[in-house]
Design a protein around this motif. Structure first.
Motif, PDB file in Angstrom:
ATOM      1  N   VAL A 111       0.845  -1.074  -0.079  1.00 14.11           N
ATOM      2  CA  VAL A 111       0.065   0.064  -0.081  1.00 14.11           C
ATOM      3  C   VAL A 111       0.846   1.318  -0.003  1.00 14.11           C
ATOM      4  N   ILE A 112       0.507   2.219  -0.875  1.00 12.40           N
ATOM      5  CA  ILE A 112       0.915   3.530  -0.615  1.00 12.40           C
ATOM      6  C   ILE A 112      -0.281   4.675  -0.750  1.00 12.40           C
ATOM      7  N   THR A 113       0.194   5.686  -0.549  1.00 15.12           N
ATOM      8  CA  THR A 113      -0.988   6.733  -0.313  1.00 15.12           C
ATOM      9  C   THR A 113      -0.886   8.002  -1.200  1.00 15.12           C
ATOM     10  N   SER A 114      -1.277   7.981  -2.435  1.00 18.44           N
ATOM     11  CA  SER A 114      -1.068   9.016  -3.333  1.00 18.44           C
ATOM     12  C   SER A 114      -2.032  10.302  -3.057  1.00 18.44           C
ATOM     13  N   VAL A 116       1.929  10.885  -3.455  1.00 19.10           N
ATOM     14  CA  VAL A 116       2.962  10.633  -2.672  1.00 19.10           C
ATOM     15  C   VAL A 116       4.168  10.581  -3.366  1.00 19.10           C
ATOM     16  N   TYR A 118       6.985  10.222  -5.644  1.00 16.24           N
ATOM     17  CA  TYR A 118       6.956   9.744  -6.819  1.00 16.24           C
ATOM     18  C   TYR A 118       7.940   8.279  -6.748  1.00 16.24           C
ATOM     19  N   PHE A 121       6.565   4.793  -6.289  1.00 14.13           N
ATOM     20  CA  PHE A 121       5.906   3.987  -7.642  1.00 14.13           C
ATOM     21  C   PHE A 121       6.946   3.126  -8.226  1.00 14.13           C
ATOM     22  N   VAL A 131       2.123  -2.080  -6.848  1.00 12.96           N
ATOM     23  CA  VAL A 131       1.487  -1.053  -6.098  1.00 12.96           C
ATOM     24  C   VAL A 131       0.124  -1.060  -5.930  1.00 12.96           C
ATOM     25  N   ASP A 133      -2.606   1.622  -4.353  1.00 15.44           N
ATOM     26  CA  ASP A 133      -2.808   2.720  -4.333  1.00 15.44           C
ATOM     27  C   ASP A 133      -4.040   3.152  -3.440  1.00 15.44           C
ATOM     28  N   PRO A 135      -5.531   6.126  -2.027  1.00 17.71           N
ATOM     29  CA  PRO A 135      -5.162   7.638  -2.227  1.00 17.71           C
ATOM     30  C   PRO A 135      -5.584   8.147  -0.638  1.00 17.71           C
ATOM     31  N   HIS A 168       4.297  13.395   5.652  1.00 19.06           N
ATOM     32  CA  HIS A 168       3.896  13.170   4.191  1.00 19.06           C
ATOM     33  C   HIS A 168       4.584  13.919   3.213  1.00 19.06           C
ATOM     34  N   GLY A 353       0.953  10.593  -8.357  1.00 17.47           N
ATOM     35  CA  GLY A 353      -0.275   9.971  -8.546  1.00 17.47           C
ATOM     36  C   GLY A 353      -1.031  10.309  -9.679  1.00 17.47           C
TER      37      GLY A 353
END
Length: 388
Positions: A111-114, A116, A118, A121, A131, A133, A135, A168, A353
């Motif tokens: 999990v990543i949180t756009s 974010v 870059y 990715f 990935v 995502d 958000p 962040h 994102g």
């Protein structure tokens, strides 16, 4: 508070780092996360002394850096770090990848949180991961927050880790302790790992201090691994040194499983500079934070005067401003328009994102007030009517 003054353009343009060699001289370069402040004197002194004694061999391992960080973390961050639970490496991105390789299997979702940082990715595929995502919730008007329900659902669907950006980047949001504790509980329920990239932590403003993930609960210590460095706070990106920090037997096994060479990738000069930063750089950092506070507030005034309609929320940490330029009619990637028509280089929003970054750009305000004012004036002069 004694401010640290950024250096003027004629001095900065003699630097050979990426920020000052990626664009023609008529461009104001504000995309790369490098600060324009002079190096802290204790760090400069330590590096000069190392050159004078020809101390350019291999670094002597993690322990000296870890012990310096222990003191810094305790006094400035409220974080009790055990130096025996620290493994150093070249940089935070490499540390993130090496941890993810230990806690996932090829093809696992992370999990990543756009929007974010870059490179996240790219780091996940480098680690062999996919990935996922989730958000951030909110936006410039109300602020951003982690979508805990969405993260929970992603783990329930099979994701095995999360790469958390704390604070962040690019929004400058500082997650609070209850939010991080709730995230840790979710990780414990699904038996997954939170890899917390905390390189911007020391750059949180005093009124909004960041919370190290490993401090919030037993669940966080069990299921978390923190990766951090002095590189952002003290402008040492070229002196490769980062720290991978754990706080449980489970985390220790992650570090123990890493190849021998992970630690040896740390730079000798990076170790020397990092130790000096953590031990003696506090007053300089305080001055930088005061200057950044001035600039984030100045940027709000400049945007109101020169760029009405542009969305900006003062970041609580770091020196990066996330701008919603949609009202200017410059398309999905307004940084491209800004570079061509205003000769101001910004970081391209969609890279953070594809959806969350549309119409946005990131601006680095760790510069002189004069450069910041000139950049916003140029952007204002390049305005066009909004696209219908």
């Amino acid at each position: 508070m004694q401010r640290v003054a950024a250096e003027p353009l004629d001095i900065l343009r003699t630097r050979t780092s990426a920020k000052w060699r990626s664009f023609p001289p008529d461009v104001l370069p504000l995309p790369v996360a490098e600060m324009d402040y002079p190096l802290a004197e204790p760090i400069a002194h330590a590096l000069h002394a190392a050159v004078d004694r020809s101390d350019t061999g291999y670094s002597s391992g993690s322990r000296p850096v870890a012990e310096a960080f222990q003191g810094f973390a305790a006094t400035r961050l409220g974080w009790d770090v055990d130096p025996a639970r620290v493994t150093c490496t070249a940089d935070v991105s490499l540390g993130n990848v090496e941890v993810l390789r230990r806690v996932t299997q090829p093809g696992d979702g992370v999990v990543i949180t756009s929007p974010v940082y870059y490179p996240f990715f790219d780091l996940l595929p480098e680690a062999g991961c996919a990935v996922v995502d989730v958000p951030l919730l909110g936006g410039i008007d109300e602020g951003w927050s982690l979508d805990l329900d969405g993260i929970d659902a992603a783990f329930a669907a099979g994701a095995r880790a999360m790469l958390l950006c704390n604070p962040h980047n690019p929004t400058g949001t500082v997650p609070d302790a209850p939010t991080l504790a709730a995230l840790a509980d979710i990780a414990a329920r699904h038996d997954v790992t939170i890899v917390s990239d905390e390189v911007h932590g020391p750059l949180a403003q005093p009124a909004t201090p960041y919370t190290p993930f490993l401090t919030v609960s037993d669940a966080a210590r069990e299921h978390g691994v923190a990766v951090t460095a002095a590189t952002k706070a003290f402008n040492l990106a070229g002196l490769k040194t980062a720290l991978i920090v754990t706080a449980s037997d489970r985390g220790d096994r992650v570090r123990a499983a890493m190849p021998y060479e992970v630690e040896w990738r740390m730079s000798q000069f990076g170790a020397i500079a990092t130790i000096a930063a953590f031990r003696e750089g506090g007053p300089w950092l305080d001055g930088v934070l005061a200057s950044l506070d001035d600039n984030r507030r100045l940027l709000a005034d400049l945007i109101a005067d020169e760029l009405p309609g542009v969305g900006y929320r003062m970041p609580d940490a770091s020196y990066l401003a996330w701008l919603d330029l949609s009202a200017l009619g410059w398309g999905d990637d307004p940084a491209a328009y800004a570079l061509e028509h205003a000769r101001v280089a910004l970081a391209n929003g969609p890279r953070f994102g594809a959806i969350a970054g549309r119409g946005h750009a990131r601006l680095n305000f760790a510069c002189t007030p004069e450069v910041l004012a000139e950049a916003v004036t140029r952007l204002g002069d390049a305005r066009v009517s909004p696209v219908e």
